[in-house]
Design a protein around this motif. Sequence first.
Motif, PDB file in Angstrom:
ATOM      1  N   THR A 177     -37.992  77.795  71.677  1.00  0.00           N
ATOM      2  CA  THR A 177     -36.544  78.035  71.643  1.00  0.00           C
ATOM      3  C   THR A 177     -35.781  76.713  71.728  1.00  0.00           C
ATOM      4  O   THR A 177     -34.806  76.489  71.010  1.00  0.00           O
ATOM      5  CB  THR A 177     -36.144  78.978  72.808  1.00  0.00           C
ATOM      6  OG1 THR A 177     -36.746  80.243  72.563  1.00  0.00           O
ATOM      7  CG2 THR A 177     -34.647  79.154  72.903  1.00  0.00           C
ATOM      8  N   ARG A 233     -46.951  79.943  71.285  1.00  0.00           N
ATOM      9  CA  ARG A 233     -45.511  79.701  71.460  1.00  0.00           C
ATOM     10  C   ARG A 233     -44.998  80.299  72.764  1.00  0.00           C
ATOM     11  O   ARG A 233     -45.447  81.341  73.210  1.00  0.00           O
ATOM     12  CB  ARG A 233     -44.646  80.260  70.314  1.00  0.00           C
ATOM     13  CG  ARG A 233     -44.883  79.594  68.971  1.00  0.00           C
ATOM     14  CD  ARG A 233     -43.728  79.900  68.023  1.00  0.00           C
ATOM     15  NE  ARG A 233     -43.979  79.369  66.697  1.00  0.00           N
ATOM     16  CZ  ARG A 233     -43.781  78.095  66.353  1.00  0.00           C
ATOM     17  NH1 ARG A 233     -43.291  77.262  67.246  1.00  0.00           N
ATOM     18  NH2 ARG A 233     -44.032  77.673  65.136  1.00  0.00           N
ATOM     19  N   ARG A 261     -48.563  86.224  71.977  1.00  0.00           N
ATOM     20  CA  ARG A 261     -47.953  85.552  70.846  1.00  0.00           C
ATOM     21  C   ARG A 261     -46.460  85.830  70.900  1.00  0.00           C
ATOM     22  O   ARG A 261     -46.057  86.967  71.136  1.00  0.00           O
ATOM     23  CB  ARG A 261     -48.559  86.194  69.604  1.00  0.00           C
ATOM     24  CG  ARG A 261     -47.859  85.867  68.381  1.00  0.00           C
ATOM     25  CD  ARG A 261     -48.752  86.296  67.273  1.00  0.00           C
ATOM     26  NE  ARG A 261     -48.566  85.370  66.218  1.00  0.00           N
ATOM     27  CZ  ARG A 261     -48.422  85.756  64.969  1.00  0.00           C
ATOM     28  NH1 ARG A 261     -48.534  87.012  64.646  1.00  0.00           N
ATOM     29  NH2 ARG A 261     -48.215  84.862  64.056  1.00  0.00           N
ATOM     30  N   PRO A 293     -42.672  85.592  68.987  1.00  0.00           N
ATOM     31  CA  PRO A 293     -42.380  86.860  69.641  1.00  0.00           C
ATOM     32  C   PRO A 293     -43.490  87.863  69.344  1.00  0.00           C
ATOM     33  O   PRO A 293     -44.185  87.745  68.332  1.00  0.00           O
ATOM     34  CB  PRO A 293     -41.054  87.300  69.001  1.00  0.00           C
ATOM     35  CG  PRO A 293     -41.059  86.667  67.655  1.00  0.00           C
ATOM     36  CD  PRO A 293     -41.825  85.387  67.786  1.00  0.00           C
TER      37      PRO A 293
HETATM   38  P1  TMP Z   1     -45.006  81.640  64.270  1.00  0.00           P
HETATM   39  O1  TMP Z   1     -44.897  80.469  63.377  1.00  0.00           O
HETATM   40  O2  TMP Z   1     -45.784  81.355  65.483  1.00  0.00           O
HETATM   41  O3  TMP Z   1     -45.382  82.899  63.595  1.00  0.00           O
HETATM   42  O4  TMP Z   1     -43.522  81.842  64.925  1.00  0.00           O
HETATM   43  C1  TMP Z   1     -42.542  82.485  64.332  1.00  0.00           C
HETATM   44  C2  TMP Z   1     -41.332  81.649  63.999  1.00  0.00           C
HETATM   45  O5  TMP Z   1     -40.331  81.852  64.987  1.00  0.00           O
HETATM   46  C3  TMP Z   1     -41.540  80.161  63.892  1.00  0.00           C
HETATM   47  O6  TMP Z   1     -40.948  79.727  62.685  1.00  0.00           O
HETATM   48  C4  TMP Z   1     -40.776  79.591  65.068  1.00  0.00           C
HETATM   49  C5  TMP Z   1     -39.753  80.643  65.380  1.00  0.00           C
HETATM   50  N1  TMP Z   1     -39.376  80.738  66.784  1.00  0.00           N
HETATM   51  C6  TMP Z   1     -38.113  80.302  67.178  1.00  0.00           C
HETATM   52  O7  TMP Z   1     -37.325  79.840  66.356  1.00  0.00           O
HETATM   53  N2  TMP Z   1     -37.756  80.408  68.480  1.00  0.00           N
HETATM   54  C7  TMP Z   1     -38.571  80.939  69.434  1.00  0.00           C
HETATM   55  O8  TMP Z   1     -38.217  81.000  70.611  1.00  0.00           O
HETATM   56  C8  TMP Z   1     -39.897  81.388  68.996  1.00  0.00           C
HETATM   57  C9  TMP Z   1     -40.843  81.972  69.994  1.00  0.00           C
HETATM   58  C10 TMP Z   1     -40.236  81.275  67.674  1.00  0.00           C
END
Ligand code: TMP
Length: 232
Positions: free
Chosen positions: A103, A98, A37, A39
């Motif tokens: 990104t 993700r 997952r 990050p």
């Molecule tokens: P989630 O919704 O999967 O918990 O992800 C966490 C949040 O981080 C989501 O709002 C998208 C954001 N995100 C970025 O903005 N850039 C990235 O590279 C990643 C991996 C997540």
Amino acid sequence: MALFISFEGGEGSGKSTQAKILHGRLANLSIAVKFIREPGATELGGYVREWLKRGLPIEKTISNHAELFLFSAARAELVTKELKHHLSKPNAAIVADRYVDSTTAYQGYGRGIPLEQLEVVNALATQGVMPDLTFLLDIAPAEGLARMGAVQYGFRLDDDMSATESERHTEGGRFEDEPPDFHERVRQGYLHLAASEPDRFHIIDAAQPQHRISNRIWETLRLRFPEAIPQG
Ligand code: TMP
């Protein structure tokens, strides 16, 4: 042969649920499947997720470029310490909730960092390790956010379609409160990415019921990788 499958989508798209379902199905086939997952998934990634949920203790906000480097630093660590090693194993798979497309969609299309700059940072972070197949769970931002309980959008929640309780607590955070046009840019960014790499991306209408989506994902995977996923 190790398979690398990633899931992408906006807030409340249900991608985390689908990634977990797929992980379970692959594990039942005795494939050495790893769930990651982003990050997260490494100690550094865990720190970045903590920041994502809570912000900095005093300043709370950081600059767009610092945000880009935090996600990218977590990804570089993940690729070096986890992905490369696992992908070199036979009969193995990685299911990613993700990866680098997030990104491009969020920091590129959403925040407005020029895409040619992102390409350089993304190439450094991934070291060329890219998914074999990416499921994009596409949904109108208002509907996705409503599923997460963002009641200001005024959408009725359908039981079968709503995000799981854990998704409500774990998705979003930093980005949930962005204005609707931010989420629309992210959505359009994902659709551009998918159009530019039609072989890698598979777009799924995320407004469908959960079981229909998971069946579609499974069928797609079996058709694309018949040698890795037995039929029947
Ligand atoms: P989630 O919704 O999967 O918990 O992800 C966490 C949040 O981080 C989501 O709002 C998208 C954001 N995100 C970025 O903005 N850039 C990235 O590279 C990643 C991996 C997540």
